[in-house]
Design a protein around this motif. Structure first.
Motif, mmCIF file in Angstrom:
data_model
loop_
_atom_site.group_PDB
_atom_site.id
_atom_site.type_symbol
_atom_site.label_atom_id
_atom_site.label_comp_id
_atom_site.label_asym_id
_atom_site.label_seq_id
_atom_site.Cartn_x
_atom_site.Cartn_y
_atom_site.Cartn_z
ATOM 1 N N GLU A 157 -17.152 5.568 -0.534
ATOM 2 C CA GLU A 157 -16.398 5.674 0.996
ATOM 3 C C GLU A 157 -15.319 4.368 0.607
ATOM 4 O OE1 GLU A 157 -16.180 7.194 3.859
ATOM 5 O OE2 GLU A 157 -17.609 8.667 3.741
ATOM 6 N N PHE A 158 -15.714 3.327 0.122
ATOM 7 C CA PHE A 158 -14.945 2.137 0.063
ATOM 8 C C PHE A 158 -13.637 2.473 -0.739
ATOM 9 C CE2 PHE A 158 -13.545 -1.962 -1.759
ATOM 10 C CZ PHE A 158 -12.923 -2.447 -0.802
ATOM 11 N N ILE A 159 -13.955 3.093 -1.926
ATOM 12 C CA ILE A 159 -13.033 3.316 -2.997
ATOM 13 C C ILE A 159 -11.976 4.381 -2.114
ATOM 14 C CG2 ILE A 159 -12.584 4.572 -5.294
ATOM 15 C CD1 ILE A 159 -15.111 3.148 -6.244
ATOM 16 N N ASP A 160 -12.604 5.276 -1.503
ATOM 17 C CA ASP A 160 -11.862 6.324 -1.035
ATOM 18 C C ASP A 160 -10.902 5.853 0.234
ATOM 19 O OD1 ASP A 160 -11.359 9.421 -0.229
ATOM 20 O OD2 ASP A 160 -12.173 8.557 1.606
ATOM 21 N N LYS A 161 -11.559 4.985 1.066
ATOM 22 C CA LYS A 161 -10.472 4.584 2.292
ATOM 23 C C LYS A 161 -9.544 3.452 1.671
ATOM 24 C CE LYS A 161 -13.062 6.815 4.632
ATOM 25 N NZ LYS A 161 -13.524 8.063 4.076
ATOM 26 N N MET A 162 -9.916 2.618 0.708
ATOM 27 C CA MET A 162 -8.806 1.811 0.093
ATOM 28 C C MET A 162 -7.654 2.658 -0.425
ATOM 29 S SD MET A 162 -9.286 -1.445 0.693
ATOM 30 C CE MET A 162 -7.725 -1.791 -0.392
ATOM 31 N N ILE A 163 -7.899 3.774 -1.197
ATOM 32 C CA ILE A 163 -6.963 4.413 -1.793
ATOM 33 C C ILE A 163 -6.134 4.932 -0.265
ATOM 34 C CG2 ILE A 163 -6.170 6.560 -3.017
ATOM 35 C CD1 ILE A 163 -8.722 5.911 -4.691
ATOM 36 N N ILE A 164 -6.731 5.691 0.473
ATOM 37 C CA ILE A 164 -6.099 6.241 1.773
ATOM 38 C C ILE A 164 -5.255 5.324 2.510
ATOM 39 C CG2 ILE A 164 -6.420 7.279 3.979
ATOM 40 C CD1 ILE A 164 -8.784 8.969 2.414
ATOM 41 N N VAL A 165 -5.767 3.914 2.631
ATOM 42 C CA VAL A 165 -5.117 2.936 3.436
ATOM 43 C C VAL A 165 -3.871 2.485 2.870
ATOM 44 C CG1 VAL A 165 -5.355 0.400 4.180
ATOM 45 C CG2 VAL A 165 -7.131 2.260 4.774
ATOM 46 N N LEU A 166 -3.988 2.205 1.418
ATOM 47 C CA LEU A 166 -2.604 2.033 0.732
ATOM 48 C C LEU A 166 -1.647 3.094 0.880
ATOM 49 C CD1 LEU A 166 -4.558 0.120 -2.241
ATOM 50 C CD2 LEU A 166 -3.170 -0.833 -0.447
ATOM 51 N N LEU A 167 -1.974 4.276 0.628
ATOM 52 C CA LEU A 167 -1.261 5.390 0.602
ATOM 53 C C LEU A 167 -0.521 5.643 2.232
ATOM 54 C CD1 LEU A 167 -0.283 8.230 -0.723
ATOM 55 C CD2 LEU A 167 -2.210 9.203 0.096
ATOM 56 N N VAL A 168 -1.316 5.247 3.104
ATOM 57 C CA VAL A 168 -0.994 5.453 4.555
ATOM 58 C C VAL A 168 0.068 4.433 4.955
ATOM 59 C CG1 VAL A 168 -1.466 5.288 6.827
ATOM 60 C CG2 VAL A 168 -2.947 6.581 5.261
ATOM 61 N N PHE A 169 -0.112 3.303 4.672
ATOM 62 C CA PHE A 169 0.935 2.193 4.644
ATOM 63 C C PHE A 169 2.197 2.504 4.045
ATOM 64 C CE2 PHE A 169 -2.530 -0.699 6.108
ATOM 65 C CZ PHE A 169 -1.673 -1.103 7.482
ATOM 66 N N ASN A 170 2.237 3.144 2.942
ATOM 67 C CA ASN A 170 3.635 3.496 2.305
ATOM 68 C C ASN A 170 4.022 4.802 2.898
ATOM 69 O OD1 ASN A 170 3.673 1.747 -0.016
ATOM 70 N ND2 ASN A 170 1.938 2.486 -1.014
ATOM 71 N N VAL A 171 3.358 5.669 3.615
ATOM 72 C CA VAL A 171 3.655 6.818 4.024
ATOM 73 C C VAL A 171 4.456 6.359 5.435
ATOM 74 C CG1 VAL A 171 3.239 8.847 5.537
ATOM 75 C CG2 VAL A 171 2.313 8.476 3.116
ATOM 76 N N ILE A 172 3.942 5.316 6.419
ATOM 77 C CA ILE A 172 4.430 4.968 7.416
ATOM 78 C C ILE A 172 5.788 4.188 7.127
ATOM 79 C CG2 ILE A 172 3.909 3.377 9.157
ATOM 80 C CD1 ILE A 172 1.097 4.372 9.314
#
Length: 183
Positions: A157-172
């Motif tokens: 979960e931590f690895i998944d969520k870190m990847i996602i948070v970094l991706l989401v900030f770049n999308v935003i």
């Protein structure tokens, strides 16, 4: 005002689709990460916790009905992710890069706890997720089923969520500024 609501509904719908596709990719490839909360994070960051919760529920309802019946039992995990992501983002917990991993760890830990309960007690640790292989390995080392599931869930979960948070900030960052998302 009407255009703003239409824009929100369109983006929420797209984000539900992103979650479903992410989950499909993770399940089909048996990845040890989930990729199923990208849209939930985007919506929670832009529109708040309740919109994040709704996105998570809709995503997993569709996922359950289309290709992964196990997903139904993990809807509470999606609710936690949507809610906490929205609340923490609004409180500024993602503004500083030094704090971001701790905010992500909090979301991942809460989500992992709920998901681990479903995984261990409903499915005996074996789900459609690729992390079931890690659970079986740790269990074969003598850790026991419940500790194996909890360790695996928190780590993945931590690895998944870190990847996602970094991706989401770049999308935003690349979203058009004139796309008004005021609540």
């Amino acid at each position: 005002m009407k255009k703003n609501n239409t824009s929100k509904l369109v983006l929420i719908s797209l984000c539900v689709g992103v979650n479903v596709i992410g989950a499909l990719i993770a399940v089909a490839l048996k990845l040890p990460i989930f990729l199923d909360t990208i849209g939930t994070f985007i919506v929670a960051f832009l529109f708040g916790p309740m919109a994040g919760v709704i996105t998570g529920i809709l995503s997993y309802s569709i996922t359950t009905l289309t290709f992964d019946p196990y997903a139904l039992y993990f809807i509470p995990s999606q609710i936690i992710v949507g809610f906490l992501a929205g609340v923490l983002y609004r409180k500024g917990a993602f503004k500083k890069k030094a704090i971001m991993p701790f905010s992500t760890l909090l979301i991942a830990s809460c989500s992992a706890f709920v998901a681990a309960i479903a995984s261990a007690f409903v499915f005996g640790g074996i789900t459609s997720s690729g992390n079931s292989i890690i659970v079986m390995y740790l269990n074969s080392l003598g850790l026991g089923l419940v500790p194996s599931v909890f360790i695996t869930q928190i780590l993945t979960e931590f690895i998944d969520k870190m990847i996602i948070v970094l991706l989401v900030f770049n999308v935003i960052k690349v979203m058009p500024k004139n796309f008004n998302f005021q609540n």
